[in-house]
Design an enzyme around this catalytic site. Structure first.
Site, PDB file in Angstrom:
ATOM      1  CG  ASP A  54      50.426  34.044  50.140  1.00 56.02           C
ATOM      2  OD1 ASP A  54      49.612  34.755  48.958  1.00 56.02           O
ATOM      3  OD2 ASP A  54      49.579  33.580  50.780  1.00 56.02           O
ATOM      4  NE  ARG A  95      40.197  20.759  34.473  1.00 59.95           N
ATOM      5  CZ  ARG A  95      38.743  20.782  34.509  1.00 59.95           C
ATOM      6  NH1 ARG A  95      37.734  21.499  34.210  1.00 59.95           N
ATOM      7  NH2 ARG A  95      38.450  19.092  33.988  1.00 59.95           N
ATOM      8  CB  ALA A 142      27.308  35.855  48.055  1.00 63.24           C
ATOM      9  CE  LYS A 191      36.666  39.609  46.219  1.00 64.91           C
ATOM     10  NZ  LYS A 191      38.279  40.127  46.879  1.00 64.91           N
ATOM     11  CB  ILE A 243      44.466  38.466  55.838  1.00 61.25           C
ATOM     12  CG1 ILE A 243      43.782  37.702  55.375  1.00 61.25           C
ATOM     13  CG2 ILE A 243      45.404  39.121  55.077  1.00 61.25           C
ATOM     14  CD1 ILE A 243      42.374  38.342  54.224  1.00 61.25           C
ATOM     15  CB  THR A 297      35.487  40.131  41.493  1.00 61.48           C
ATOM     16  OG1 THR A 297      35.580  39.161  39.775  1.00 61.48           O
ATOM     17  CG2 THR A 297      34.929  39.684  42.331  1.00 61.48           C
ATOM     18  CG  ASP A 298      33.914  40.540  36.577  1.00 59.84           C
ATOM     19  OD1 ASP A 298      33.815  40.034  37.259  1.00 59.84           O
ATOM     20  OD2 ASP A 298      33.549  41.199  35.310  1.00 59.84           O
ATOM     21  CD  GLU A 299      33.201  36.242  39.310  1.00 63.15           C
ATOM     22  OE1 GLU A 299      32.836  35.420  40.205  1.00 63.15           O
ATOM     23  OE2 GLU A 299      33.885  35.592  38.747  1.00 63.15           O
ATOM     24  CE1 TYR A 319      36.469  35.069  45.049  1.00 66.86           C
ATOM     25  CE2 TYR A 319      35.228  35.625  42.959  1.00 66.86           C
ATOM     26  CZ  TYR A 319      36.292  35.973  43.212  1.00 66.86           C
ATOM     27  OH  TYR A 319      37.218  36.559  42.789  1.00 66.86           O
ATOM     28  CB  ALA A 340      40.697  36.624  47.543  1.00 64.69           C
TER      29      ALA A 340
HETATM   30  P1  NAD Z   1      44.561  33.401  43.531  1.00 64.16           P
HETATM   31  O1  NAD Z   1      43.870  32.251  44.448  1.00 64.16           O
HETATM   32  O2  NAD Z   1      45.418  33.546  42.579  1.00 64.16           O
HETATM   33  O3  NAD Z   1      45.542  33.976  44.704  1.00 64.16           O
HETATM   34  C1  NAD Z   1      45.235  34.075  46.138  1.00 64.16           C
HETATM   35  C2  NAD Z   1      46.547  34.695  47.145  1.00 64.16           C
HETATM   36  O4  NAD Z   1      45.958  34.281  48.489  1.00 64.16           O
HETATM   37  C3  NAD Z   1      46.701  32.814  47.043  1.00 64.16           C
HETATM   38  O5  NAD Z   1      48.413  33.221  47.391  1.00 64.16           O
HETATM   39  C4  NAD Z   1      46.449  32.087  48.767  1.00 64.16           C
HETATM   40  O6  NAD Z   1      48.022  31.790  49.685  1.00 64.16           O
HETATM   41  C5  NAD Z   1      46.185  33.644  49.191  1.00 64.16           C
HETATM   42  N1  NAD Z   1      45.535  34.318  50.782  1.00 64.16           N
HETATM   43  C6  NAD Z   1      44.702  33.029  50.520  1.00 64.16           C
HETATM   44  N2  NAD Z   1      43.265  32.936  52.191  1.00 64.16           N
HETATM   45  C7  NAD Z   1      45.355  33.706  52.492  1.00 64.16           C
HETATM   46  C8  NAD Z   1      44.695  34.387  54.345  1.00 64.16           C
HETATM   47  N3  NAD Z   1      43.868  34.071  55.425  1.00 64.16           N
HETATM   48  N4  NAD Z   1      45.768  35.419  54.493  1.00 64.16           N
HETATM   49  C9  NAD Z   1      46.940  35.471  54.165  1.00 64.16           C
HETATM   50  N5  NAD Z   1      46.671  35.084  52.038  1.00 64.16           N
HETATM   51  C10 NAD Z   1      46.301  33.996  52.365  1.00 64.16           C
HETATM   52  O7  NAD Z   1      43.605  34.621  43.370  1.00 64.16           O
HETATM   53  P2  NAD Z   1      43.905  36.120  42.099  1.00 64.16           P
HETATM   54  O8  NAD Z   1      43.591  35.786  40.310  1.00 64.16           O
HETATM   55  O9  NAD Z   1      45.266  36.586  42.109  1.00 64.16           O
HETATM   56  O10 NAD Z   1      43.058  36.184  43.147  1.00 64.16           O
HETATM   57  C11 NAD Z   1      43.264  38.362  43.559  1.00 64.16           C
HETATM   58  C12 NAD Z   1      42.354  38.814  43.914  1.00 64.16           C
HETATM   59  O11 NAD Z   1      42.322  39.361  42.616  1.00 64.16           O
HETATM   60  C13 NAD Z   1      40.880  38.914  44.278  1.00 64.16           C
HETATM   61  O12 NAD Z   1      40.743  39.281  45.628  1.00 64.16           O
HETATM   62  C14 NAD Z   1      39.953  38.091  43.981  1.00 64.16           C
HETATM   63  O13 NAD Z   1      38.813  38.093  44.329  1.00 64.16           O
HETATM   64  C15 NAD Z   1      40.464  39.603  43.133  1.00 64.16           C
HETATM   65  N6  NAD Z   1      40.065  39.367  41.229  1.00 64.16           N
HETATM   66  C16 NAD Z   1      40.342  38.413  40.469  1.00 64.16           C
HETATM   67  C17 NAD Z   1      40.018  38.252  39.710  1.00 64.16           C
HETATM   68  C18 NAD Z   1      40.595  37.428  37.959  1.00 64.16           C
HETATM   69  O14 NAD Z   1      40.232  36.408  36.715  1.00 64.16           O
HETATM   70  N7  NAD Z   1      41.694  35.894  38.851  1.00 64.16           N
HETATM   71  C19 NAD Z   1      39.160  38.570  39.274  1.00 64.16           C
HETATM   72  C20 NAD Z   1      38.770  39.950  39.491  1.00 64.16           C
HETATM   73  C21 NAD Z   1      39.452  40.644  41.218  1.00 64.16           C
HETATM   74  O1  TDX Z   2      37.192  23.854  32.902  1.00 69.98           O
HETATM   75  C1  TDX Z   2      36.653  24.572  32.726  1.00 69.98           C
HETATM   76  N1  TDX Z   2      36.033  24.613  31.893  1.00 69.98           N
HETATM   77  C2  TDX Z   2      35.005  25.546  31.747  1.00 69.98           C
HETATM   78  O2  TDX Z   2      34.060  25.966  30.818  1.00 69.98           O
HETATM   79  C3  TDX Z   2      36.502  25.854  33.529  1.00 69.98           C
HETATM   80  C4  TDX Z   2      38.042  25.692  35.158  1.00 69.98           C
HETATM   81  C5  TDX Z   2      35.718  27.003  33.277  1.00 69.98           C
HETATM   82  N2  TDX Z   2      35.184  27.095  32.616  1.00 69.98           N
HETATM   83  C6  TDX Z   2      34.814  28.382  32.282  1.00 69.98           C
HETATM   84  C7  TDX Z   2      33.368  28.569  34.044  1.00 69.98           C
HETATM   85  C8  TDX Z   2      33.460  30.458  33.531  1.00 69.98           C
HETATM   86  O3  TDX Z   2      32.497  30.913  32.745  1.00 69.98           O
HETATM   87  O4  TDX Z   2      34.907  29.607  31.975  1.00 69.98           O
HETATM   88  C9  TDX Z   2      34.772  30.377  32.751  1.00 69.98           C
HETATM   89  C10 TDX Z   2      35.892  30.884  33.563  1.00 69.98           C
HETATM   90  O5  TDX Z   2      36.152  30.778  34.727  1.00 69.98           O
HETATM   91  P1  TDX Z   2      37.190  30.698  35.794  1.00 69.98           P
HETATM   92  O6  TDX Z   2      38.957  30.330  34.784  1.00 69.98           O
HETATM   93  O7  TDX Z   2      36.875  29.539  36.966  1.00 69.98           O
HETATM   94  O8  TDX Z   2      36.636  32.236  36.068  1.00 69.98           O
HETATM   95  P2  TDX Z   2      35.173  32.851  36.992  1.00 69.98           P
HETATM   96  O9  TDX Z   2      34.380  31.871  37.281  1.00 69.98           O
HETATM   97  O10 TDX Z   2      34.614  33.702  35.758  1.00 69.98           O
HETATM   98  O11 TDX Z   2      36.132  33.907  38.187  1.00 69.98           O
HETATM   99  C11 TDX Z   2      37.307  34.286  38.136  1.00 69.98           C
HETATM  100  O12 TDX Z   2      37.148  35.848  37.073  1.00 69.98           O
HETATM  101  C12 TDX Z   2      36.575  36.741  38.179  1.00 69.98           C
HETATM  102  C13 TDX Z   2      38.270  34.672  38.818  1.00 69.98           C
HETATM  103  O13 TDX Z   2      38.179  33.614  38.974  1.00 69.98           O
HETATM  104  C14 TDX Z   2      37.337  35.594  40.495  1.00 69.98           C
HETATM  105  O14 TDX Z   2      37.855  35.301  41.289  1.00 69.98           O
HETATM  106  C15 TDX Z   2      37.033  36.543  39.363  1.00 69.98           C
HETATM  107  O15 TDX Z   2      36.956  37.293  40.724  1.00 69.98           O
END
Ligand code: NAD
Ligand code: TDX
Length: 332
Positions: free
Chosen positions: A33, A191, A150, A152, A59, A121-123, A148, A80
């Site tokens: 990381d 948040r 796009a 992924k 990476i 991700t489902d996005e 983002y 990511a």
């Molecule tokens: P996050 O932002 O919390 O963590 C990402 C990590 O990647 C961080 O620790 C960051 O330091 C590291 N990183 C970023 N760029 C890097 C690089 N160039 N080299 C090495 N490390 C690097 O993200 P998350 O929410 O834990 O998401 C993890 C994965 O899951 C991602 O691929 C994301 O697309 C996917 N995902 C997330 C969600 C969600 O709801 N959070 C849902 C579906 C899929």
């Molecule tokens: O303050 C806020 N108020 C608000 O209404 C924030 C931060 C978000 N939102 C809304 C936007 C979205 O509809 O809440 C929903 C969730 O927002 P995020 O937490 O930013 O997530 P989302 O954009 O749905 O994407 C998340 O799920 C898919 C992850 O961040 C991605 O990494 C993952 O791929």
């Protein structure tokens, strides 16, 4: 016993994955990381050094990636740039990490013939109408909306091409929105929880009708472990736990669980291009690999997540002020 290389393991899902893998499997874990603003080494501080090591690096560093991949049996790729709002302000690191970084990992697993699992991700499927009975499946066409999603989508397609053209031994999973401990305070649920703790009113984008399909991070990770163990090479699996909720209901539930009036939040500027609804049909994963989620009660999972943020202020406090200052600039 395998040697597992976990990229992005200082982030939200990857750090919980490292923890789960060490508890529930005999594997050793190396986290790679680069510790961007989103990485937090405190998330890994208590892991057993006999079976766990941390390497700080990117990476996108081809020679470091090559050395580490050569020395491990399997790569689980979480790293990511993960936040949609950031990708609207500056897409450039998303291109580097999500596309170029994935490319470097694929070239290394190809050279060394290693097993690879790609976290997505489902996005990538775009969004659904609120009243559409359909949910995403493994055959839904790709239609990403944000920089983002796009990147992924592009990284998923690279994996598919490396499987087909070079015989790379890979699987892909596309999961819905995760919640749980150790998620960065820029994301929706943490948040709002940390806002309430700080006496700041929660912030809802637009009218808040947008729907997300929530899954507990431990359920995401148990599915990933199952796919690594029993998934068919070359296949994609959708991961979801039937957790559709609109944002307004989630913010009201957080306020209620934290002892505040349910309407004590602000409407703020909507996100550009804001996806309306995500919904996952995880039938393939459940029927072919026998996976089921453990966290079926969203309210209970959310209450436990609130307790985690209340008990772990030292973990999130250093990132809170800068995160809110960024949102304030965007009127959010
Ligand atoms: P996050 O932002 O919390 O963590 C990402 C990590 O990647 C961080 O620790 C960051 O330091 C590291 N990183 C970023 N760029 C890097 C690089 N160039 N080299 C090495 N490390 C690097 O993200 P998350 O929410 O834990 O998401 C993890 C994965 O899951 C991602 O691929 C994301 O697309 C996917 N995902 C997330 C969600 C969600 O709801 N959070 C849902 C579906 C899929
Ligand atoms: O303050 C806020 N108020 C608000 O209404 C924030 C931060 C978000 N939102 C809304 C936007 C979205 O509809 O809440 C929903 C969730 O927002 P995020 O937490 O930013 O997530 P989302 O954009 O749905 O994407 C998340 O799920 C898919 C992850 O961040 C991605 O990494 C993952 O791929």
């Amino acid at each position: 016993m395998s040697k597992v290389l976990v990229t992005g393991g200082a982030g939200f899902i990857g750090s919980n994955f490292a923890r789960t893998a060490l508890t529930e499997t005999p594997h050793t874990v190396t986290v790679l990381d680069s510790l961007t603003y989103a990485g937090n080494s405190a998330s890994l501080a208590d892991l057993d050094p006999a079976r766990f090591q941390f390497v700080r690096g990117s990476i996108t560093d081809a020679s470091l990636v090559d050395q580490l991949v050569a020395d491990h049996d399997i790569v689980v790729h979480f790293a990511a740039e993960s936040h949609n709002d950031n990708s609207l302000n500056d897409p450039s690191p998303f291109i580097q990490t999500n596309l170029v970084g994935t490319y470097e990992l694929l070239q290394a697993v190809r050279r060394h013939d290693k097993r690879y699992h790609h976290i997505s991700t489902d996005e990538v499927y775009g969004d659904l109408e609120l009243d559409d009975p359909a949910r995403f499946t493994e055959t839904t066409p790709y239609n990403p909306s944000s920089p983002y999603s796009a990147t992924k989508a592009g990284s998923d397609l690279l994996v598919r091409a490396w499987v087909r053209s070079f015989g790379v031994r890979a699987t892909i999973s596309n999961c819905s929105n995760n919640y749980g401990p150790r998620q960065h305070v820029e994301k929706f649920i943490p948040r709002q929880i940390t806002n309430v703790i700080d006496g700041i009113r929660p912030k809802l984008y637009g009218a808040g009708a947008n729907v997300r399909d929530w899954i507990h991070v431990d359920d995401h990770n148990s599915a990933v472990l199952r796919i690594i163990e029993a998934g068919q090479l070359g296949e994609t699996y959708l991961i979801g736990a039937d957790g559709e909720k609109d944002n307004k209901s989630v913010i009201e539930l957080i306020l209620t669980l934290m002892g505040q009036p349910a309407d004590a939040y602000d409407h703020v500027n909507d996100r550009a291009g804001h996806d309306l609804r995500y919904a996952i049909d995880s039938t393939k994963l459940r029927t072919e690999l026998g996976w089921t989620p453990r966290y079926r009660d969203f309210e209970a999972g959310l209450a436990a997540t609130i307790e985690w943020y209340q008990a772990n202020e030292a973990w999130w406090r250093p990132m809170k002020a800068a995160t809110e200052a960024n949102y304030a600039k965007a009127g959010q």
